[in-house]
Design an enzyme around this catalytic site. Sequence first.
Site, PDB file in Angstrom:
ATOM      1  N   HIS A   1     -68.742 -10.169 132.191  1.00 30.52           N
ATOM      2  CA  HIS A   1     -68.564 -11.044 131.035  1.00 30.52           C
ATOM      3  C   HIS A   1     -68.206 -10.207 129.821  1.00 30.52           C
ATOM      4  O   HIS A   1     -68.266  -8.972 129.867  1.00 30.52           O
ATOM      5  CB  HIS A   1     -69.821 -11.892 130.778  1.00 30.52           C
TER       6      HIS A   1
ATOM      7  N   HIS B   1     -69.569  -9.789 126.719  1.00 29.76           N
ATOM      8  CA  HIS B   1     -70.457  -9.280 125.691  1.00 29.76           C
ATOM      9  C   HIS B   1     -70.182  -7.786 125.549  1.00 29.76           C
ATOM     10  O   HIS B   1     -69.819  -7.115 126.521  1.00 29.76           O
ATOM     11  CB  HIS B   1     -71.924  -9.534 126.054  1.00 29.76           C
TER      12      HIS B   1
ATOM     13  N   ASP C   1     -71.843  -5.001 125.295  1.00 26.41           N
ATOM     14  CA  ASP C   1     -72.475  -3.948 126.094  1.00 26.41           C
ATOM     15  C   ASP C   1     -71.957  -3.904 127.518  1.00 26.41           C
ATOM     16  O   ASP C   1     -72.301  -3.007 128.281  1.00 26.41           O
ATOM     17  CB  ASP C   1     -74.006  -4.101 126.079  1.00 26.41           C
ATOM     18  N   HIS C   2     -71.105  -4.848 127.889  1.00 23.99           N
ATOM     19  CA  HIS C   2     -70.521  -4.881 129.228  1.00 23.99           C
ATOM     20  C   HIS C   2     -69.010  -4.674 129.217  1.00 23.99           C
ATOM     21  O   HIS C   2     -68.411  -4.592 130.293  1.00 23.99           O
ATOM     22  CB  HIS C   2     -70.836  -6.217 129.912  1.00 23.99           C
TER      23      HIS C   2
ATOM     24  N   HIS D   1     -75.532 -17.583 132.162  1.00 26.79           N
ATOM     25  CA  HIS D   1     -75.766 -16.775 130.964  1.00 26.79           C
ATOM     26  C   HIS D   1     -75.323 -17.587 129.747  1.00 26.79           C
ATOM     27  O   HIS D   1     -75.002 -18.779 129.866  1.00 26.79           O
ATOM     28  CB  HIS D   1     -74.997 -15.457 131.101  1.00 26.79           C
TER      29      HIS D   1
ATOM     30  N   ASP E   1     -76.399 -10.057 133.615  1.00 30.68           N
ATOM     31  CA  ASP E   1     -76.854 -11.090 132.701  1.00 30.68           C
ATOM     32  C   ASP E   1     -76.848 -12.522 133.244  1.00 30.68           C
ATOM     33  O   ASP E   1     -75.817 -13.201 133.252  1.00 30.68           O
ATOM     34  CB  ASP E   1     -76.024 -11.018 131.434  1.00 30.68           C
TER      35      ASP E   1
ATOM     36  N   HIS F   1     -80.280  -2.351 133.065  1.00 31.21           N
ATOM     37  CA  HIS F   1     -80.006  -3.204 131.899  1.00 31.21           C
ATOM     38  C   HIS F   1     -81.315  -3.530 131.173  1.00 31.21           C
ATOM     39  O   HIS F   1     -81.722  -4.671 131.060  1.00 31.21           O
ATOM     40  CB  HIS F   1     -79.291  -4.493 132.356  1.00 31.21           C
TER      41      HIS F   1
END
Length: 305
Positions: free
Chosen positions: A64, A66, A68-69, A143, A206, A264
């Site tokens: 996804h 976000h 941090d990914h 999520h 997530d 994570h």
Amino acid sequence: MSAARELVVLGTASQVPTRHRHHNGYVLRWDGEALLFDPGEGTQRQMLLAGVSAHDLTRICVTHFHGDHSLGLAGVIQRIHLDQVPHPVVVHYPAGGQSYFDRLRHATAHRRTARLVPEPVATDGGPQPSPPAYRLSARPLSHSVETVGYRLVEPDGRRMLPERLAHHGIHGPDVGELQRRGSLRGVRLADVSVPRPGQRFAFIMDTRLCDAAFALAEGCDMAVIESTFLDADAALAREHGHLTAGQAARVAAESGVRHLVLTHFSQRYTDPDAFAVEAREAGFEGELTVAEDLGRVPFPRRRAT
């Protein structure tokens, strides 16, 4: 690049990196391939420290968009071009995040010398284009934004037995012919081989507890599952669309996972042992790794026939 199967951990932090945990990033070495999962900010540097080059990468899988990914995607893509990687690099990501992918891909000016092949994942997931050596599939997770998990399945095969081949006078090109046809000069494939179970891998980031998480992990030799929170913060986990260590362990235990890799982690926790304790308390009895930055996790040996 080594032909061994292993997970190379580039980073293990969730939204906020810490002094000891870098943003997300994972490389699955699978025979001659290297699949990069969820390249968070600074992934290019972590690859350098972990001994993973842009030339190693054959596939990138983003769960996804976000930060941090995915914020490391821009740097990784530009490094692929800078190093003039000679083979195509396939990139999977949720189709609903196309605009984010486009922005990251074209974040700054750079010379394009390599072939990047975008293969967005449709809303319903399903099989993704992949080589005959394995089948890659995806499923939508639960999520706060469109998110998918990935599952890699190697087809079952057969292991040839040299002593039986020699006994029947099968050698050289005839071995391949026997494998293709199933029999040769009265010798059946079953006479000179034994079943070789294919291996399975899941990458589940997530998400709240959902049916898709269990389906992705079903029968996996290794599953990388997020455990952002500890069980005391289960309500917070659900609110933000995450799992606790106990919930991740429950997914693994009920799905028959052999080796669970927890990762994570929220910056609120400083004791990594607490995640292992809660995973065991939740009933997971298989091999367990609480991921550490730049750690390497060998893939389990094949299941017995």
